[in-house]
Design a protein around this motif. Structure first.
Motif, PDB file in Angstrom:
ATOM      1  N   LEU A  22      -7.357 -10.054   8.166  1.00  0.00           N
ATOM      2  CA  LEU A  22      -8.234 -10.615   7.867  1.00  0.00           C
ATOM      3  C   LEU A  22      -8.765  -9.764   9.531  1.00  0.00           C
ATOM      4  O   LEU A  22     -10.284  -9.995   8.954  1.00  0.00           O
ATOM      5  CB  LEU A  22      -7.506 -11.954   8.316  1.00  0.00           C
ATOM      6  CG  LEU A  22      -6.762 -12.841   7.400  1.00  0.00           C
ATOM      7  CD1 LEU A  22      -6.525 -13.964   8.022  1.00  0.00           C
ATOM      8  CD2 LEU A  22      -7.507 -12.828   5.663  1.00  0.00           C
ATOM      9  N   ASP A  25     -10.446  -6.629   7.538  1.00  0.00           N
ATOM     10  CA  ASP A  25     -11.426  -6.524   6.770  1.00  0.00           C
ATOM     11  C   ASP A  25     -12.200  -8.283   6.327  1.00  0.00           C
ATOM     12  O   ASP A  25     -11.206  -8.192   5.963  1.00  0.00           O
ATOM     13  CB  ASP A  25     -10.446  -5.821   5.239  1.00  0.00           C
ATOM     14  CG  ASP A  25     -10.855  -5.545   4.057  1.00  0.00           C
ATOM     15  OD1 ASP A  25     -12.518  -6.070   4.451  1.00  0.00           O
ATOM     16  OD2 ASP A  25     -10.867  -4.627   3.441  1.00  0.00           O
ATOM     17  N   ILE A  28     -11.585  -9.640   2.917  1.00  0.00           N
ATOM     18  CA  ILE A  28     -10.079 -10.034   2.483  1.00  0.00           C
ATOM     19  C   ILE A  28     -10.031 -11.679   3.083  1.00  0.00           C
ATOM     20  O   ILE A  28     -10.430 -12.524   4.427  1.00  0.00           O
ATOM     21  CB  ILE A  28      -8.566  -9.168   3.548  1.00  0.00           C
ATOM     22  CG1 ILE A  28      -9.115  -8.033   3.063  1.00  0.00           C
ATOM     23  CG2 ILE A  28      -7.675 -10.665   3.448  1.00  0.00           C
ATOM     24  CD1 ILE A  28      -7.561  -7.459   4.207  1.00  0.00           C
ATOM     25  N   ASP A  29      -9.625 -12.865   2.311  1.00  0.00           N
ATOM     26  CA  ASP A  29      -9.824 -14.500   2.147  1.00  0.00           C
ATOM     27  C   ASP A  29      -8.576 -15.166   2.875  1.00  0.00           C
ATOM     28  O   ASP A  29      -8.539 -15.608   3.796  1.00  0.00           O
ATOM     29  CB  ASP A  29     -10.181 -14.938   0.718  1.00  0.00           C
ATOM     30  CG  ASP A  29     -11.961 -15.093   0.875  1.00  0.00           C
ATOM     31  OD1 ASP A  29     -12.151 -14.737   1.623  1.00  0.00           O
ATOM     32  OD2 ASP A  29     -12.404 -14.991  -0.394  1.00  0.00           O
ATOM     33  N   VAL A  31      -4.499 -13.534   3.262  1.00  0.00           N
ATOM     34  CA  VAL A  31      -2.954 -12.807   3.482  1.00  0.00           C
ATOM     35  C   VAL A  31      -1.500 -12.993   3.046  1.00  0.00           C
ATOM     36  O   VAL A  31      -1.494 -14.112   3.951  1.00  0.00           O
ATOM     37  CB  VAL A  31      -2.956 -11.543   4.397  1.00  0.00           C
ATOM     38  CG1 VAL A  31      -1.665 -10.431   3.949  1.00  0.00           C
ATOM     39  CG2 VAL A  31      -4.477 -11.056   4.797  1.00  0.00           C
ATOM     40  N   SER A  77      -5.162 -18.159   5.556  1.00  0.00           N
ATOM     41  CA  SER A  77      -6.531 -17.743   5.568  1.00  0.00           C
ATOM     42  C   SER A  77      -7.645 -17.935   6.266  1.00  0.00           C
ATOM     43  O   SER A  77      -7.359 -18.141   7.436  1.00  0.00           O
ATOM     44  CB  SER A  77      -6.871 -18.850   4.229  1.00  0.00           C
ATOM     45  OG  SER A  77      -5.256 -18.647   3.463  1.00  0.00           O
TER      46      SER A  77
END
Length: 83
Positions: A22, A25, A28-29, A31, A77
């Motif tokens: 997170l 990047d 990315i919301d 993982v 998240s």
């Protein structure tokens, strides 16, 4: 890392890994990761007249045991922006 990173639990490892993704990047919301939960015990070298420890006193040789085991899933998240 070739030296490994200490973790108190599989859950802590999952959280660190997902958090790193997170952080790298912003697109990315969340993982989700699955990892096996396999327990390892320190090998008892003392019965052979040896010590199973490194310079800090921690064991260095381990062996896996059959129980308990399973899979652990974690989803990390990004905190939604309050804009």
């Amino acid at each position: 890392s070739d030296k490994g990173v200490y973790s108190k639990s599989v859950q802590q490892t999952l959280h660190r890994m997902a958090g790193a993704a997170l952080k790298v990047d912003g697109a990315i919301d969340s993982v989700t990761l699955d990892m096996p939960n396999i327990h390892n015990l320190a090998f008892p070298l003392e019965k052979y007249g040896l010590k199973n420890q490194d310079h800090t006193g921690n064991p260095t040789i381990f062996y896996p045991i059959d129980e308990p085991h399973g899979m652990i899933r974690a989803t990390v998240s990004r905190t939604p922006s309050k804009l």
